[in-house]
Scaffold this motif. Structure first.
Motif, short mmCIF file in Angstrom:
data_model
loop_
_atom_site.label_atom_id
_atom_site.label_comp_id
_atom_site.label_asym_id
_atom_site.label_seq_id
_atom_site.Cartn_x
_atom_site.Cartn_y
_atom_site.Cartn_z
N LYS A 114 -1.65 4.52 28.50
CA LYS A 114 -1.56 3.15 29.02
C LYS A 114 -2.83 2.67 29.71
N GLU A 115 -3.70 3.61 30.12
CA GLU A 115 -4.93 3.15 30.77
C GLU A 115 -6.11 3.11 29.81
N MET A 116 -5.82 3.25 28.54
CA MET A 116 -6.92 3.26 27.57
C MET A 116 -7.05 1.91 26.88
N PRO A 117 -8.24 1.62 26.31
CA PRO A 117 -8.38 0.38 25.54
C PRO A 117 -7.36 0.39 24.40
N GLU A 118 -6.82 -0.80 24.09
CA GLU A 118 -5.71 -0.86 23.14
C GLU A 118 -6.08 -0.29 21.77
N SER A 119 -7.32 -0.55 21.33
CA SER A 119 -7.69 -0.08 19.99
C SER A 119 -7.61 1.45 19.90
N LEU A 164 -4.78 6.43 18.34
CA LEU A 164 -4.31 7.77 18.71
C LEU A 164 -2.82 7.94 18.40
N ARG A 165 -2.04 6.91 18.75
CA ARG A 165 -0.60 6.94 18.45
C ARG A 165 -0.37 7.09 16.96
N ASP A 210 -12.87 12.16 20.25
CA ASP A 210 -14.27 12.53 20.45
C ASP A 210 -15.18 11.32 20.57
N ARG A 211 -14.83 10.23 19.86
CA ARG A 211 -15.75 9.09 19.91
C ARG A 211 -15.26 7.95 20.81
N ALA A 212 -14.03 8.05 21.33
CA ALA A 212 -13.51 6.96 22.16
C ALA A 212 -13.99 7.10 23.61
N PRO A 213 -14.17 5.93 24.28
CA PRO A 213 -14.61 5.95 25.68
C PRO A 213 -13.40 6.25 26.57
#
Lengths: 402, 402
Positions: free
Chosen positions: B168-173, B178-179, B195-198
């Motif tokens: 829930k605290e991650m950018p939506e994309s 991931l889901r 690995d590549r997501a902020p």
């Protein structure tokens, strides 16, 4: 999504239980005579044999595009589905084939009806060359009505070859109009069309008589007097006599004006009536011609019953289950489930009550109309009718104290 | 019309009998625990609650125009149909509600699947505020698998609130990607996206660990070490422990990476596996959120099983009926039917043989694999296995001579 589309319904509670019970009674009866269950696909393709359906039925088909881009329809009929299945899954030497089914069918309603979706039970017997097949199927149909305890039921037997034979020498427009009037059972329209149509005198009298050829077996005497020689009532007579010998005399009538989907049936046909329904709750007949359009030669007979109509007004109580509302008290849920399973294993239906408060649990049991409530933690049983506590050892679900 | 549309099938013979038997075993078990039958409408309307379905499921809906001009769909799911029915047919004080069903569902197949139409059995329990409800439903699910004699079955329990809370605290994309990767059970994609997501470091480690949180109860120990404090595994732990006490220890696993339709479920979820199927044959979970979108507050839990997958490879023989092929000889059909009814009344299944020639009738009985053939006109019974004639009085269907 609370609403369903117009004409569709979900069925629960006692109505669903009645349908399920009818389904099981029906399957058990037919399994005892070698009929095997068929679960036909909900969606079917249009195809050449749809020509066998009357224009009236064809205009009531609910079509849809399938995921693979074909044009299909929600099955309007279970006989076509059954014949299609049997003709493609069995070799000729495996015939005769017997199948039964209980499933939904879908037709666009004609006013005043609203339902698109309803339940049918039915059976088909394919591939016997004998009147035995007709007698078998009609006997089992009457046994079904008895087994389902359908009040005041009777069947009416006709033969579409009689009408076909009378109409075949007439101009097509009059012939179609007369059939259509009989299908609607509108004898006044039938008479009007007769009066103004150019009909040979030799056919006029028999056609005028046709609507009166309805009643007990005596109708067959009258028919031999008024119908031309090429209109044989032999098949109907044999069936009526055989069913009388089988003890169904009072429940079998004759109606030589039945115009049951002429392009589909090709011999004896019948309709089923019960209780206060003015229109048939089901019917069937011989459809050798339809069968041949599937490349299968031989004789076929089947029937279907509309369960919604058949069970409508069925006020027979489904015997109330002697459910025991089961409260865990201070037991852990898994322990409570084990105690409940012991009751269930003795054939006592339970309903778990996970609510914390004892009195609210008892209240819910009362609202459900249950007689018994138990505290699984101490095994005591509360009789909600007599407001007394009973020890488990002294209790039986039917009568209370043993 | 021989062919059916691609993805649809009619089911007969032993496969249909297996489905029917499973249906009855299932209904009997659940009726014993107070669940009532629901026959949900085949067609449903689109509506706001469809938002609860994942995009993947929504894209697989088979839509159609209804006769009254509405846009509907063949039901893709029985839970929505059940919740819709219960919320509109029962008053709040009648809750909790328990329903079970066995019916077809329809979804556009994703390759390599071809079937649009398949059979589900399932149950829903609505309106209890207690973990007892979860334990009840999972216990009955495991009992169902036993009653249906499903080989090597086990369930895997997770909790979608853990994944939701991590995402829930991650950018939506990134969150959606991931889901989606977890839903496909593609752990390599999951890892690549990670690995590549902020991603904040505090979330990276738990997310990296998630795919490894699958196994026996020991997974829960590991989870408490690697997951943030706000990711509670308490519900899963309670269920696993309760089911172990109930004797299901070896058949209950934990998998905290289950991403079962997050917009639909809102608590513990589970998937069912059996035999050699690599993917779940069913599943379910808590869907309190979905329930509230129907205006019903409270707790709801349900499950469904795909009967086609569950019974696939079921080689258990349905005990062969001891059918007696019954030949009328020179009896009239109605008389033969009465003799056959006497056998049927004793619980002996019969199949009538209306063929004229005795030897062809016997031949057909052999082709059917029947052991017994009878000439109803003289009551003699022919044992096709031993090629001997037996008098009716000396015969019993199980063993031959009494």
């Amino acid at each position: 999504m609370k609403g369903l589309p117009k004409g569709f319904k979900s069925i629960g509670g006692i109505e669903a239980e009645r349908i399920e019970r009818a389904r099981q009674v029906f399957f058990e009866l037919f399994a005892g005579y070698g009929y095997r269950l068929l679960l036909p696909s909900s969606v079917q393709l249009f195809g050449p044999c749809w020509e066998c359906l009357s224009g009236e039925v064809r205009s009531r088909i609910v079509s849809l595009g399938t995921p693979s881009g074909e044009t299909g329809c929600l099955r309007p009929d279970l006989t076509l589905a059954a014949v299609s299945y049997l003709s493609s899954h069995y070799a000729p030497e495996e015939r005769p084939l017997r199948v039964c089914y209980a499933d939904r069918v879908y037709r666009i309603p004609s006013p005043p009806d609203n339902d698109v979706e309803y339940f049918q039970i039915g059976a088909e017997l394919l591939g016997w060359e004998s009147e035995g097949a007709d007698i078998e199927l009609l006997t089992l149909l009457l046994k079904t009505l008895d087994a389902l305890d359908v009040k005041e039921n009777f069947i009416v037997i006709g033969d579409v070859t009689i009408l076909s034979s009378l109409l075949k020498e007439m101009p097509e427009s009059s012939s179609l109009a007369l059939r259509e009037a009989l299908t609607r059972r509108s004898f006044s329209s039938f008479r009007e069309i007769l009066d103004r149509a150019p009909i040979p005198e030799s056919l006029r009298r028999p056609l005028e008589e046709l609507p009166y050829l309805r009643g007990g077996a005596e109708v067959l005497e009258r028919a031999t007097k008024v119908l031309p020689k090429n209109c044989s009532t032999g098949s109907v007579r044999n069936l009526v006599e055989a069913l009388a010998v089988s003890g169904f005399k009072d429940r079998v009538l004759v109606d030589l004006s039945i115009a049951r989907e002429l392009d589909y049936y090709s011999g004896p046909v019948f309709e089923v009536f019960c209780g206060s329904h003015g229109r048939p709750v089901g019917g069937g007949g011989r459809y050798d011609g339809l069968l041949s359009s599937f490349g299968v030669l031989g004789q076929a007979i089947g029937f279907s019953l509309n369960l919604d109509l058949l069970l409508y007004g069925d006020t027979s109580s489904i015997s109330k289950p002697l459910t025991v509302m089961s409260w865990p008290g201070d037991l852990r849920p898994e322990r409570a489930m084990r105690m409940a399973a012991e009751l269930a294993a003795c054939g006592v239906p339970v309903e778990m009550s996970w609510i914390d408060q004892r009195n609210r649990s008892i209240e819910l049991a009362r609202r459900r109309g249950y007689r018994w409530w138990t505290d699984l933690s101490d095994g005591s049983i509360f009789d909600l009718e007599k407001n007394t506590l009973i020890e488990r050892a002294d209790w039986s679900p039917e009568g209370g104290r043993t």
